[in-house]
Design a protein around this motif. Sequence first.
Motif, PDB file in Angstrom:
ATOM      1  N   GLY A 103       0.807  -1.212   0.000  1.00  0.00           N
ATOM      2  CA  GLY A 103       0.000   0.000   0.000  1.00  0.00           C
ATOM      3  C   GLY A 103       0.837   1.257   0.000  1.00  0.00           C
ATOM      4  O   GLY A 103       1.673   1.486  -0.874  1.00  0.00           O
ATOM      5  N   SER A 104       0.649   2.079   1.022  1.00  0.00           N
ATOM      6  CA  SER A 104       1.315   3.383   1.079  1.00  0.00           C
ATOM      7  C   SER A 104       2.826   3.277   1.207  1.00  0.00           C
ATOM      8  O   SER A 104       3.540   4.250   0.982  1.00  0.00           O
ATOM      9  CB  SER A 104       0.755   4.200   2.245  1.00  0.00           C
ATOM     10  N   LEU A 105       3.345   2.098   1.544  1.00  0.00           N
ATOM     11  CA  LEU A 105       4.796   1.937   1.712  1.00  0.00           C
ATOM     12  C   LEU A 105       5.518   1.559   0.416  1.00  0.00           C
ATOM     13  O   LEU A 105       6.745   1.518   0.390  1.00  0.00           O
ATOM     14  CB  LEU A 105       5.088   0.865   2.768  1.00  0.00           C
ATOM     15  N   ASP A 106       4.793   1.292  -0.658  1.00  0.00           N
ATOM     16  CA  ASP A 106       5.429   0.844  -1.908  1.00  0.00           C
ATOM     17  C   ASP A 106       6.477   1.830  -2.415  1.00  0.00           C
ATOM     18  O   ASP A 106       7.582   1.442  -2.796  1.00  0.00           O
ATOM     19  CB  ASP A 106       4.380   0.590  -2.994  1.00  0.00           C
ATOM     20  N   GLY A 107       6.155   3.123  -2.439  1.00  0.00           N
ATOM     21  CA  GLY A 107       7.109   4.125  -2.925  1.00  0.00           C
ATOM     22  C   GLY A 107       8.352   4.202  -2.060  1.00  0.00           C
ATOM     23  O   GLY A 107       9.476   4.327  -2.563  1.00  0.00           O
ATOM     24  N   LEU A 108       8.191   4.103  -0.754  1.00  0.00           N
ATOM     25  CA  LEU A 108       9.322   4.153   0.169  1.00  0.00           C
ATOM     26  C   LEU A 108      10.219   2.929   0.001  1.00  0.00           C
ATOM     27  O   LEU A 108      11.450   3.045  -0.012  1.00  0.00           O
ATOM     28  CB  LEU A 108       8.800   4.242   1.607  1.00  0.00           C
ATOM     29  N   ILE A 109       9.610   1.758  -0.165  1.00  0.00           N
ATOM     30  CA  ILE A 109      10.383   0.531  -0.379  1.00  0.00           C
ATOM     31  C   ILE A 109      11.170   0.632  -1.677  1.00  0.00           C
ATOM     32  O   ILE A 109      12.345   0.266  -1.741  1.00  0.00           O
ATOM     33  CB  ILE A 109       9.457  -0.702  -0.374  1.00  0.00           C
ATOM     34  N   GLU A 110      10.540   1.161  -2.719  1.00  0.00           N
ATOM     35  CA  GLU A 110      11.239   1.327  -4.002  1.00  0.00           C
ATOM     36  C   GLU A 110      12.405   2.303  -3.863  1.00  0.00           C
ATOM     37  O   GLU A 110      13.492   2.071  -4.394  1.00  0.00           O
ATOM     38  CB  GLU A 110      10.253   1.826  -5.054  1.00  0.00           C
ATOM     39  N   GLU A 111      12.202   3.380  -3.111  1.00  0.00           N
ATOM     40  CA  GLU A 111      13.273   4.361  -2.893  1.00  0.00           C
ATOM     41  C   GLU A 111      14.485   3.713  -2.219  1.00  0.00           C
ATOM     42  O   GLU A 111      15.622   3.904  -2.634  1.00  0.00           O
ATOM     43  CB  GLU A 111      12.746   5.510  -2.033  1.00  0.00           C
ATOM     44  N   PHE A 112      14.240   2.919  -1.179  1.00  0.00           N
ATOM     45  CA  PHE A 112      15.348   2.284  -0.457  1.00  0.00           C
ATOM     46  C   PHE A 112      15.988   1.157  -1.267  1.00  0.00           C
ATOM     47  O   PHE A 112      17.196   0.927  -1.169  1.00  0.00           O
ATOM     48  CB  PHE A 112      14.884   1.755   0.901  1.00  0.00           C
ATOM     49  N   SER A 113      15.205   0.440  -2.074  1.00  0.00           N
ATOM     50  CA  SER A 113      15.783  -0.665  -2.846  1.00  0.00           C
ATOM     51  C   SER A 113      16.674  -0.159  -3.979  1.00  0.00           C
ATOM     52  O   SER A 113      17.533  -0.892  -4.470  1.00  0.00           O
ATOM     53  CB  SER A 113      14.679  -1.564  -3.400  1.00  0.00           C
ATOM     54  N   ARG A 114      16.519   1.101  -4.399  1.00  0.00           N
ATOM     55  CA  ARG A 114      17.387   1.659  -5.447  1.00  0.00           C
ATOM     56  C   ARG A 114      18.750   2.064  -4.907  1.00  0.00           C
ATOM     57  O   ARG A 114      19.701   2.217  -5.663  1.00  0.00           O
ATOM     58  CB  ARG A 114      16.714   2.875  -6.087  1.00  0.00           C
ATOM     59  N   ARG A 115      18.845   2.273  -3.592  1.00  0.00           N
ATOM     60  CA  ARG A 115      20.107   2.701  -2.999  1.00  0.00           C
ATOM     61  C   ARG A 115      21.046   1.512  -2.826  1.00  0.00           C
ATOM     62  O   ARG A 115      20.648   0.491  -2.272  1.00  0.00           O
ATOM     63  CB  ARG A 115      19.884   3.310  -1.619  1.00  0.00           C
ATOM     64  N   PRO A 116      22.282   1.638  -3.277  1.00  0.00           N
ATOM     65  CA  PRO A 116      23.219   0.531  -3.035  1.00  0.00           C
ATOM     66  C   PRO A 116      23.583   0.468  -1.557  1.00  0.00           C
ATOM     67  O   PRO A 116      23.669   1.499  -0.882  1.00  0.00           O
ATOM     68  CB  PRO A 116      24.448   0.901  -3.883  1.00  0.00           C
ATOM     69  N   PRO A 117      23.761  -0.750  -0.999  1.00  0.00           N
ATOM     70  CA  PRO A 117      24.133  -0.848   0.412  1.00  0.00           C
ATOM     71  C   PRO A 117      25.542  -0.320   0.640  1.00  0.00           C
ATOM     72  O   PRO A 117      26.417  -0.467  -0.214  1.00  0.00           O
ATOM     73  CB  PRO A 117      24.055  -2.351   0.700  1.00  0.00           C
ATOM     74  N   ARG A 118      25.751   0.313   1.786  1.00  0.00           N
ATOM     75  CA  ARG A 118      27.087   0.782   2.127  1.00  0.00           C
ATOM     76  C   ARG A 118      27.922  -0.424   2.560  1.00  0.00           C
ATOM     77  O   ARG A 118      27.481  -1.226   3.387  1.00  0.00           O
ATOM     78  CB  ARG A 118      27.015   1.798   3.267  1.00  0.00           C
ATOM     79  N   PRO A 119      29.116  -0.573   2.016  1.00  0.00           N
ATOM     80  CA  PRO A 119      29.917  -1.767   2.327  1.00  0.00           C
ATOM     81  C   PRO A 119      30.353  -1.841   3.787  1.00  0.00           C
ATOM     82  O   PRO A 119      30.567  -2.931   4.303  1.00  0.00           O
ATOM     83  CB  PRO A 119      31.131  -1.649   1.399  1.00  0.00           C
ATOM     84  N   ASP A 120      30.458  -0.708   4.470  1.00  0.00           N
ATOM     85  CA  ASP A 120      30.925  -0.724   5.853  1.00  0.00           C
ATOM     86  C   ASP A 120      29.781  -0.757   6.858  1.00  0.00           C
ATOM     87  O   ASP A 120      30.004  -0.722   8.062  1.00  0.00           O
ATOM     88  CB  ASP A 120      31.801   0.510   6.126  1.00  0.00           C
ATOM     89  N   SER A 121      28.529  -0.846   6.375  1.00  0.00           N
ATOM     90  CA  SER A 121      27.398  -0.790   7.294  1.00  0.00           C
ATOM     91  C   SER A 121      27.013  -2.188   7.770  1.00  0.00           C
ATOM     92  O   SER A 121      27.199  -3.181   7.063  1.00  0.00           O
ATOM     93  CB  SER A 121      26.196  -0.131   6.618  1.00  0.00           C
ATOM     94  N   THR A 122      26.488  -2.262   8.974  1.00  0.00           N
ATOM     95  CA  THR A 122      25.937  -3.504   9.501  1.00  0.00           C
ATOM     96  C   THR A 122      24.462  -3.270   9.780  1.00  0.00           C
ATOM     97  O   THR A 122      24.051  -2.168  10.141  1.00  0.00           O
ATOM     98  CB  THR A 122      26.640  -3.944  10.802  1.00  0.00           C
ATOM     99  N   ASN A 123      23.690  -4.306   9.592  1.00  0.00           N
ATOM    100  CA  ASN A 123      22.254  -4.206   9.829  1.00  0.00           C
ATOM    101  C   ASN A 123      21.946  -4.584  11.270  1.00  0.00           C
ATOM    102  O   ASN A 123      22.623  -5.428  11.850  1.00  0.00           O
ATOM    103  CB  ASN A 123      21.501  -5.130   8.873  1.00  0.00           C
ATOM    104  N   PRO A 124      20.921  -3.999  11.845  1.00  0.00           N
ATOM    105  CA  PRO A 124      20.585  -4.318  13.233  1.00  0.00           C
ATOM    106  C   PRO A 124      19.964  -5.700  13.358  1.00  0.00           C
ATOM    107  O   PRO A 124      19.456  -6.264  12.385  1.00  0.00           O
ATOM    108  CB  PRO A 124      19.569  -3.237  13.595  1.00  0.00           C
ATOM    109  N   LEU A 125      20.007  -6.242  14.554  1.00  0.00           N
ATOM    110  CA  LEU A 125      19.256  -7.446  14.887  1.00  0.00           C
ATOM    111  C   LEU A 125      17.788  -7.048  14.888  1.00  0.00           C
ATOM    112  O   LEU A 125      17.402  -6.062  15.519  1.00  0.00           O
ATOM    113  CB  LEU A 125      19.675  -7.957  16.274  1.00  0.00           C
ATOM    114  N   ILE A 126      16.948  -7.814  14.167  1.00  0.00           N
ATOM    115  CA  ILE A 126      15.513  -7.527  14.107  1.00  0.00           C
ATOM    116  C   ILE A 126      14.767  -8.724  14.676  1.00  0.00           C
ATOM    117  O   ILE A 126      14.952  -9.858  14.214  1.00  0.00           O
ATOM    118  CB  ILE A 126      15.057  -7.236  12.668  1.00  0.00           C
ATOM    119  N   LEU A 127      13.948  -8.464  15.679  1.00  0.00           N
ATOM    120  CA  LEU A 127      13.130  -9.496  16.310  1.00  0.00           C
ATOM    121  C   LEU A 127      11.670  -9.171  16.057  1.00  0.00           C
ATOM    122  O   LEU A 127      11.225  -8.047  16.316  1.00  0.00           O
ATOM    123  CB  LEU A 127      13.392  -9.536  17.812  1.00  0.00           C
TER     124      LEU A 127
END
Length: 195
Positions: A103-127
Amino acid sequence: LLATGAVVYLNRRTAAEALLTGWLERRGVPAEMRVERLDLNGLVAQVRIGPKGRPDVILDRVEVDYAVGLPWSREGLGLTPSRVRLVRPQVRARWADGRWSLGSLDGLIEEFSRRPPRPDSTNPLILIEGGRLTLDTDYGVAPILANARIENGKLMRLVARMPRTALANGPVQGQGLVAAIDLTTVGDDVRLGVV
C-alpha cells in the motif's frame, strides 16, 4: 542556549514523533507515532503507517536500541540502530499478478531498494514477536502469524503458520486450508520444514 537545550530535551518525545511522521509524510506516507520512551540509546513507541481507516502497518510496540554517532566519529553524526524489536506488528499486504504491494509503503520501499548498500554498514538485529500478516489475494484473505529473527540482513529463524482458511476464485476453491513454515539458518545451512 541552555534554555533552548532544556526545552528540546523536555519535549524530546514530541520532537521525535514530529520528525519521523514528518519524514514519512513528505514521502506521501501518512503515519502516527506515540513515543513511550526516548533517551540517548533507545526508543520505545507505538506506530501506525498508512490511512487511518485502513492502516498498512500497526506496531503495538517497537523498541529500537541505537548508538549516537558524533560528528567526529567514523560514521559521522547520526543514529546507528543495533536492535529493533517489533511486538505484535500487524501488516496488510496484497499479492496480485505476481507482485507484492504494501500500500502506502510501496514508494518508500522502491526508494530504499534503489540505494546501493554501504559496504561498511551492519544491519541491526531484528526481532518480530507475534506478527500478523493479512494477505489479500485474488483468492481471498490469508491470515499469516509469524515470529522471526533477522541478523545482519539474514533470516535466521522463522516460524509462520496460516490458520484454517477458506480461499476461492471462481471454480477454484479450498476449504480448511492450513500451512506452516519452520526455517532455521545455521551458518550457510538453511533447514526448512513446510506443512
